[in-house]
Design a protein around this motif. Structure first.
Motif, PDB file in Angstrom:
ATOM      1  N   SER A  69     -80.407 -29.889 -12.608  1.00  0.00           N
ATOM      2  CA  SER A  69     -79.953 -28.519 -12.393  1.00  0.00           C
ATOM      3  C   SER A  69     -81.154 -27.581 -12.429  1.00  0.00           C
ATOM      4  CB  SER A  69     -78.965 -28.140 -13.503  1.00  0.00           C
ATOM      5  OG  SER A  69     -78.709 -26.760 -13.497  1.00  0.00           O
ATOM      6  N   PRO A  70     -81.135 -26.519 -11.641  1.00  0.00           N
ATOM      7  CA  PRO A  70     -82.244 -25.573 -11.697  1.00  0.00           C
ATOM      8  C   PRO A  70     -82.263 -24.754 -12.990  1.00  0.00           C
ATOM      9  CG  PRO A  70     -80.566 -24.786 -10.179  1.00  0.00           C
ATOM     10  CD  PRO A  70     -80.152 -26.164 -10.617  1.00  0.00           C
ATOM     11  N   TRP A  71     -81.201 -24.812 -13.773  1.00  0.00           N
ATOM     12  CA  TRP A  71     -81.091 -23.973 -14.974  1.00  0.00           C
ATOM     13  C   TRP A  71     -81.409 -24.703 -16.270  1.00  0.00           C
ATOM     14  CZ3 TRP A  71     -80.852 -19.215 -13.419  1.00  0.00           C
ATOM     15  CH2 TRP A  71     -80.234 -18.920 -12.212  1.00  0.00           C
ATOM     16  N   ALA A 102     -71.838 -29.550 -17.291  1.00  0.00           N
ATOM     17  CA  ALA A 102     -72.596 -28.542 -16.535  1.00  0.00           C
ATOM     18  C   ALA A 102     -71.993 -27.163 -16.765  1.00  0.00           C
ATOM     19  CB  ALA A 102     -72.584 -28.882 -15.057  1.00  0.00           C
ATOM     20  N   PRO A 103     -72.831 -26.139 -16.966  1.00  0.00           N
ATOM     21  CA  PRO A 103     -72.299 -24.787 -17.147  1.00  0.00           C
ATOM     22  C   PRO A 103     -71.677 -24.276 -15.860  1.00  0.00           C
ATOM     23  CG  PRO A 103     -74.700 -24.757 -17.064  1.00  0.00           C
ATOM     24  CD  PRO A 103     -74.277 -26.184 -17.047  1.00  0.00           C
ATOM     25  N   ASN A 104     -70.617 -23.479 -16.009  1.00  0.00           N
ATOM     26  CA  ASN A 104     -69.983 -22.901 -14.822  1.00  0.00           C
ATOM     27  C   ASN A 104     -70.753 -21.654 -14.356  1.00  0.00           C
ATOM     28  OD1 ASN A 104     -69.084 -20.685 -16.364  1.00  0.00           O
ATOM     29  ND2 ASN A 104     -67.268 -21.818 -16.988  1.00  0.00           N
ATOM     30  N   ALA A 105     -70.313 -21.037 -13.307  1.00  0.00           N
ATOM     31  CA  ALA A 105     -71.038 -19.899 -12.718  1.00  0.00           C
ATOM     32  C   ALA A 105     -71.129 -18.712 -13.685  1.00  0.00           C
ATOM     33  CB  ALA A 105     -70.363 -19.476 -11.423  1.00  0.00           C
ATOM     34  N   VAL A 106     -70.108 -18.482 -14.483  1.00  0.00           N
ATOM     35  CA  VAL A 106     -70.128 -17.359 -15.438  1.00  0.00           C
ATOM     36  C   VAL A 106     -71.150 -17.618 -16.551  1.00  0.00           C
ATOM     37  CG1 VAL A 106     -68.741 -16.071 -17.108  1.00  0.00           C
ATOM     38  CG2 VAL A 106     -67.740 -16.754 -14.928  1.00  0.00           C
ATOM     39  N   GLU A 107     -71.230 -18.862 -17.027  1.00  0.00           N
ATOM     40  CA  GLU A 107     -72.174 -19.197 -18.087  1.00  0.00           C
ATOM     41  C   GLU A 107     -73.624 -19.137 -17.613  1.00  0.00           C
ATOM     42  OE1 GLU A 107     -69.412 -22.213 -20.713  1.00  0.00           O
ATOM     43  OE2 GLU A 107     -70.533 -23.003 -19.000  1.00  0.00           O
TER      44      GLU A 107
END
Length: 76
Positions: free
Chosen positions: A35-37, A70-75
């Motif tokens: 993941s890029p994050w 994996a974190p969702n878009a809000v996280e």
């Protein structure tokens, strides 16, 4: 902001291996999420299982592992 498209690349890798000796079987697997994050070492999810066949239709299984969500878009 809408003139330039925004791109995120997410990848997953899964490796599975097993070995049998007589009535015993050992299964191991590893999942990696890229993941890029999040750093890669924080997304590794190893798993292992030991299976022993007591009789033709009866087995005992012990398993353990960890998992990454994996974190969702809000996280993000």
């Amino acid at each position: 902001g809408f003139e330039t498209p925004y791109e995120e690349n997410h990848y997953k890798l899964f490796i599975n291996e097993q070995a049998s000796i007589g009535r015993a079987k050992l299964v191991g697997s590893l999942r990696a999420d890229i993941s890029p994050w999040i750093d890669l070492d924080e997304t590794l999810s190893p798993r292992a299982a030991f299976i022993y066949r007591l009789f033709d239709k009866t087995s005992v299984r012990a398993t353990g592992g960890t998992s990454f969500r994996a974190p969702n878009a809000v996280e993000n």
